[in-house]
Design a protein around this motif. Structure first.
Motif, PDB file in Angstrom:
ATOM      1  N   ILE A  81       0.735  -1.241  -0.240  1.00  0.00           N
ATOM      2  CA  ILE A  81      -0.484   0.091   0.098  1.00  0.00           C
ATOM      3  C   ILE A  81       0.530   1.030   0.167  1.00  0.00           C
ATOM      4  N   LEU A  82       0.755   1.720  -0.825  1.00  0.00           N
ATOM      5  CA  LEU A  82       1.085   3.053  -1.601  1.00  0.00           C
ATOM      6  C   LEU A  82       0.978   4.652  -0.115  1.00  0.00           C
ATOM      7  N   SER A  83       1.628   5.403   0.193  1.00  0.00           N
ATOM      8  CA  SER A  83       1.385   6.489   0.590  1.00  0.00           C
ATOM      9  C   SER A  83       2.228   7.247  -1.006  1.00  0.00           C
ATOM     10  N   TYR A  84       1.434   8.273  -0.808  1.00  0.00           N
ATOM     11  CA  TYR A  84       1.416   9.684  -2.176  1.00  0.00           C
ATOM     12  C   TYR A  84       0.596  10.324  -1.751  1.00  0.00           C
ATOM     13  N   LEU A  85       1.271  11.637  -2.556  1.00  0.00           N
ATOM     14  CA  LEU A  85       0.410  12.931  -2.698  1.00  0.00           C
ATOM     15  C   LEU A  85      -0.001  12.993  -4.433  1.00  0.00           C
ATOM     16  N   ILE A  86      -0.668  13.799  -4.492  1.00  0.00           N
ATOM     17  CA  ILE A  86      -1.322  13.574  -5.482  1.00  0.00           C
ATOM     18  C   ILE A  86      -1.604  15.380  -6.254  1.00  0.00           C
ATOM     19  N   ILE A  87      -0.909  16.136  -6.743  1.00  0.00           N
ATOM     20  CA  ILE A  87      -1.734  17.635  -6.853  1.00  0.00           C
ATOM     21  C   ILE A  87      -1.958  18.072  -7.777  1.00  0.00           C
ATOM     22  N   ALA A  88      -2.955  18.320  -8.228  1.00  0.00           N
ATOM     23  CA  ALA A  88      -3.348  19.003  -9.588  1.00  0.00           C
ATOM     24  C   ALA A  88      -2.487  20.451  -9.877  1.00  0.00           C
ATOM     25  N   GLY A  89      -3.000  20.617 -11.080  1.00  0.00           N
ATOM     26  CA  GLY A  89      -1.711  22.444 -11.462  1.00  0.00           C
ATOM     27  C   GLY A  89      -3.191  23.777 -10.558  1.00  0.00           C
ATOM     28  N   GLY A  90      -2.925  24.238 -10.825  1.00  0.00           N
ATOM     29  CA  GLY A  90      -3.193  25.907  -9.770  1.00  0.00           C
ATOM     30  C   GLY A  90      -4.350  26.238 -11.627  1.00  0.00           C
ATOM     31  N   GLY A  91      -5.725  27.230 -10.777  1.00  0.00           N
ATOM     32  CA  GLY A  91      -6.355  27.612 -11.932  1.00  0.00           C
ATOM     33  C   GLY A  91      -5.421  28.583 -12.228  1.00  0.00           C
ATOM     34  N   GLY A  92      -5.007  29.642 -13.256  1.00  0.00           N
ATOM     35  CA  GLY A  92      -5.052  30.787 -13.898  1.00  0.00           C
ATOM     36  C   GLY A  92      -6.080  32.143 -13.729  1.00  0.00           C
ATOM     37  N   SER A  93      -5.432  32.991 -13.734  1.00  0.00           N
ATOM     38  CA  SER A  93      -5.815  34.657 -12.846  1.00  0.00           C
ATOM     39  C   SER A  93      -6.996  35.430 -14.072  1.00  0.00           C
ATOM     40  N   GLY A  94      -7.444  35.843 -13.585  1.00  0.00           N
ATOM     41  CA  GLY A  94      -8.228  36.695 -14.155  1.00  0.00           C
ATOM     42  C   GLY A  94      -7.456  38.357 -14.692  1.00  0.00           C
ATOM     43  N   SER A  95      -7.870  38.390 -15.756  1.00  0.00           N
ATOM     44  CA  SER A  95      -6.681  39.635 -16.113  1.00  0.00           C
ATOM     45  C   SER A  95      -7.884  41.286 -15.485  1.00  0.00           C
ATOM     46  N   GLU A  96      -6.921  42.633 -15.377  1.00  0.00           N
ATOM     47  CA  GLU A  96      -7.519  43.827 -15.096  1.00  0.00           C
ATOM     48  C   GLU A  96      -8.647  43.707 -13.962  1.00  0.00           C
ATOM     49  N   ARG A  97      -8.258  44.059 -12.987  1.00  0.00           N
ATOM     50  CA  ARG A  97      -9.391  43.620 -11.603  1.00  0.00           C
ATOM     51  C   ARG A  97      -9.087  42.350 -11.736  1.00  0.00           C
TER      52      ARG A  97
END
Length: 343
Positions: A81-97
């Protein structure tokens, strides 16, 4: 006195006795080699960047790859049984405020046989979260951070990060941060992206953030993005908390949700923070921190303040929202870390 040794090596039945004895010994050797030995108590595997910590081996993937189990434990099923950490890519942000991007989904399991300090969202108590390996190859997908939807100008919003996948477990990409002044979508995800000012919406012109933990997992893989009251944009959600709401005009945006720490790679490291929301304008406002430490980008402010920043690579951090007149940023890429007892 009779010589028994000589009797066994001479006489009528000598040949048959020797032949049977030799065949019997041969069968015993074959039987011992096929299953009569001690067996293999530990996993033997390849793939990624390999390090060790005490009796544990650690495989780190910062991009796509293959985790190959050459042999499994034949004597102790718990070691498979493995120990693991799986993290996805973060979201991009909006422009202009624009709003901050949400952190990538964060999923961890710590097998009790591997001694390290896991995050508070250790999913080992839920059996469906556990990955039990056999001798075969397992593909590893590491999600990229989400980019902004289009160059600035015109107004644009952040897009969702890509999912990370291993062993049948998926961490969902973080939701992108909304862009101000456009009908940008609310973006759910591992953690939700923040909301931004939009005067076309009746009322104060505010907008709620995207929902985190979408699709739902147990424990939750992230939190909600912060809202905008019609001024500063909301921060993206993180694994350690929701993004904060922005402040009314002409105030700054909200802080990104915090990340969480795990020592799965032998060093306590905080990951999966949300991006800070961009400021609305008016007087010079301070930048809004992302979920730091945790890889979330800083939200942009007006005037001479520094601009927004990307999420940090291989943390799944959301991008910081763009300030007035500036472009959104890209979320941080994800990571997959695997740990098991090897001796």
């Amino acid at each position: 006195m009779r010589d028994l040794k000589n009797k066994l090596t001479s006489g009528k039945n000598t040949k048959n006795i020797q032949t049977r004895k030799g065949k019997s010994f041969g069968y015993q050797v074959l039987g011992f080699g096929a299953g009569g030995g001690a067996g293999n108590p530990f996993i033997v595997a390849t793939g990624g960047t390999i390090t060790t910590s005490g009796n544990d081996k650690i495989h780190t993937f910062t991009g796509p790859g293959t985790f190959t189990v050459c042999s499994e434990s034949t004597t102790d099923p718990a070691n498979n049984i493995l120990s693991y950490l799986i993290i996805a890519g973060g979201g991009g942000s909006g422009s202009e405020r624009g709003a901050g991007g949400g952190a990538g989904g964060y999923r961890e399991v710590k097998n009790p046989v591997t001694p390290y300090t896991a995050s508070p969202v250790d999913g080992y108590p839920t059996p469906a979260n556990r990955i039990t390996v056999t001798a075969q190859a397992y593909p590893v997908t590491v999600g990229a951070g989400g980019p902004v939807s289009s160059p600035y100008p015109p107004y644009s919003y952040g897009t969702r990060g890509a999912s990370s996948i291993f062993g049948g477990i998926t961490s969902t990409g973080g939701g992108g941060g909304a862009g101000a002044l456009i009908a940008s979508p609310q973006q759910p995800g591992g953690s939700g992206g923040g909301g931004a000012h939009n005067p076309s919406i009746p009322g104060a012109g505010g907008r709620a953030g995207g929902s985190g933990n979408t699709p739902p997992t147990t424990p939750a893989q992230g939190d909600d993005g912060g809202s905008s009251p019609g001024g500063g944009a909301g921060g993206g959600g993180g694994i350690g908390g929701c993004g904060q709401a922005g402040t009314p005009e002409p105030g700054p945006g909200g802080k990104g949700g915090l990340g969480l720490a795990s020592s799965i790679n032998a060093t306590p490291t905080i990951r999966a923070g949300g991006g800070g929301g961009g400021s609305y304008g008016g007087a010079i406002q301070p930048n809004n921190p992302g979920g730091l430490p945790g890889g979330g980008g800083v939200g942009g402010g007006p005037g001479p303040t520094p601009g927004a920043t990307n999420g940090t690579a291989n943390t799944g951090g959301g991008a910081g929202g763009g300030g007035p007149g500036s472009v959104g940023k890209t979320g941080g890429s994800g990571i997959v870390i695997i740990r098991y007892k090897y001796q």
